[in-house]
Design an enzyme around this catalytic site. Structure first.
Site, PDB file in Angstrom:
ATOM      1  N   CYS A 160       9.921  31.274  -9.906  1.00 38.10           N
ATOM      2  CA  CYS A 160       8.604  31.574 -10.455  1.00 38.10           C
ATOM      3  C   CYS A 160       8.476  30.884 -11.809  1.00 38.10           C
ATOM      4  O   CYS A 160       8.423  31.523 -12.854  1.00 38.10           O
ATOM      5  CB  CYS A 160       8.442  33.089 -10.584  1.00 38.10           C
ATOM      6  SG  CYS A 160       6.761  33.605 -10.937  1.00 38.10           S
ATOM      7  N   GLU A 161       8.451  29.561 -11.784  1.00 38.60           N
ATOM      8  CA  GLU A 161       8.368  28.695 -12.961  1.00 38.60           C
ATOM      9  C   GLU A 161       7.621  27.435 -12.563  1.00 38.60           C
ATOM     10  O   GLU A 161       8.042  26.730 -11.639  1.00 38.60           O
ATOM     11  CB  GLU A 161       9.752  28.257 -13.432  1.00 38.60           C
ATOM     12  CG  GLU A 161      10.520  29.174 -14.321  1.00 38.60           C
ATOM     13  CD  GLU A 161       9.878  29.468 -15.657  1.00 38.60           C
ATOM     14  OE1 GLU A 161       9.149  28.606 -16.186  1.00 38.60           O
ATOM     15  OE2 GLU A 161      10.107  30.561 -16.167  1.00 38.60           O
TER      16      GLU A 161
END
Length: 427
Positions: free
Chosen positions: A357-358
């Site tokens: 989640c980047e």
């Protein structure tokens, strides 16, 4: 890349079918070639240790350090440099000869110094005056005398990424040659009772393709050797010239053989010592990435394929930032192939995205590939150094397994982490 071949449609590494390895062990998967490591170590022996008298070679363990790697390095006749208590503990558990261990670090903790002293680490590279006094007090408490080198910042700028350039004046590492700091340090080292100063260490940076930084640093250090002999009577017995020798990642990289660096280092030391009338000290090198970088690959399985018309095609894999932070940290680039479609024409342009989640979790932009399908296996080359060692559990993702391949055989050397492993220290 050495040790690779294509048989049928599949990519082989170290004599092993990478598609079968992915199926057997799962992905993401680190694959390390023992044959390649041994070939590099042989080059160290032939082109440095056997070529020049009074030399030592020490593997920089921060690049990749496991129990099995310690065993291989011991068998190949090299020492190991360590930079933390965890790395010291690893070499201890591997039964590695501690007199061949060199301990680095710019802010070693008291616990780490205690561990090093208790276990008779062969050399401690002292970074600053605070550490010198701390080490002396710990050694005194244990009734030991520890042999040390001072890490020197030679004031040499290397042409590499700023995060892996370490020889410039403005560096968190080492004692700068400005003011009178080094004179004070040497005098204090001579005066205290429980350390023995053997000489100096420098490291100008990493992933270098040119030897000019090493040559400049050597000239600076030999002059320092002469100055310290004249000013305080100190005779340098050892000069550790670090590592930083570059490897191949992508087209445009121009790696050199080891002797391109070591011959230049040795000839410069010989010439400069002759100029000043100095005896040649023992010379040490510390290759890390150069030994293991090209010895490793990483395997991923393709999951999602997301097409944004007129913009980009994102191909998601089952790894990313946690197993390879170098892409985000250094904008590192890699050669990538599709292990099960080596015979197919590369007529598509895609971006390989990690699963974290980047937004910055991108492993490779604008890669030319064949038509891809979910379940295809990607191979990222030259991932032996600073991948397993820098891996994290970001997003609570377990770290991958590591396998070693040798002449067509494979064996597990690090188990894949489980979800239970992630929580074992939590209360």
């Amino acid at each position: 890349m050495k040790g690779t071949e294509i048989i049928g449609n599949n990519f082989y590494f170290g004599g092993c079918d990478t598609v079968k390895l992915a199926k057997k062990y799962g992905t993401p998967l680190y694959v390390i070639s023992e044959d390649y490591i041994c070939e590099r170590c042989k080059e160290v022996r032939e082109d440095f240790l056997n070529k020049y008298e009074n030399t030592r070679a020490v593997y920089a363990g921060k690049a990749f350090l496991t129990l099995e790697m310690c065993r291989i390095i011991e068998r190949e006749g090299l020492g190991i440099d360590v930079v933390s208590g965890g790395e010291i503990y690893t070499v201890i558990k591997a039964g590695f000869p501690m007199e061949k261990v060199i301990f680095h670090g710019n802010n070693k903790t008291i616990d780490e110094i205690e561990l090093a002293v208790k276990n008779n680490v062969g050399r401690i590279v002292v970074d600053n005056l605070y550490e010198l006094d701390l080490l002396n007090s710990v050694a005194q408490a244990h009734g030991k005398k520890m042999k040390i080198l001072f890490r020197i910042t030679p004031g040499v700028d290397s042409h590499t990424h700023k995060y892996i350039s370490t020889g410039q004046v403005d560096s968190k590492f080492g004692i700068p040659l400005k003011g009178n700091i080094i004179n004070e340090a040497i005098k204090r080292a001579i005066d205290v009772s429980n350390v023995e100063l053997m000489g100096f260490h420098f490291h100008v940076g990493s992933q270098l393709f040119d030897n000019s930084s090493h040559i400049k640093a050597v000239k600076t250090l030999v002059k320092l050797m002469n100055d310290m002999k004249e000013e305080v009577g100190f005779i340098t017995k050892e000069l550790n010239t670090g590592g930083g020798f570059g490897i191949y990642y992508v087209k445009g990289d121009t790696p050199k053989p080891l002797n391109y660096f070591t011959d230049a280092i040795m000839h410069t030391i010989q010439d400069e010592c002759s100029k000043y009338g100095l005896s040649i000290p023992q010379v040490i090198i510390e290759p890390g990435r150069w030994i293991v970088g090209e010895a490793g690959i990483t395997l991923y399985t393709i999951g999602s394929i997301k097409k944004i018309p007129g913009v980009r095609v994102y191909v998601g894999v089952d790894g990313g930032f946690p197993d390879n932070p170098r892409s985000a940290l250094y904008d590192a680039k890699y050669e990538v192939v599709v292990a099960n479609k080596m015979d197919k024409e590369k007529n598509n342009l895609v971006t390989i995205a990690g699963k974290c989640c980047e937004s910055g979790d991108i492993l490779r932009y604008d890669l030319k590939v064949p038509s891809l399908d979910t379940g295809d296996i990607l191979v990222f080359k030259s991932t032996g150094a600073y991948h397993y060692s820098m891996a994290s559990n970001y997003n609570k993702i377990p770290r991958p397994a590591v396998i070693m391949v040798k002449k067509g055989t494979d064996r597990l050397i690090v188990k894949r982490e489980t979800y239970e492993d992630l929580l074992r220290n939590e209360l």
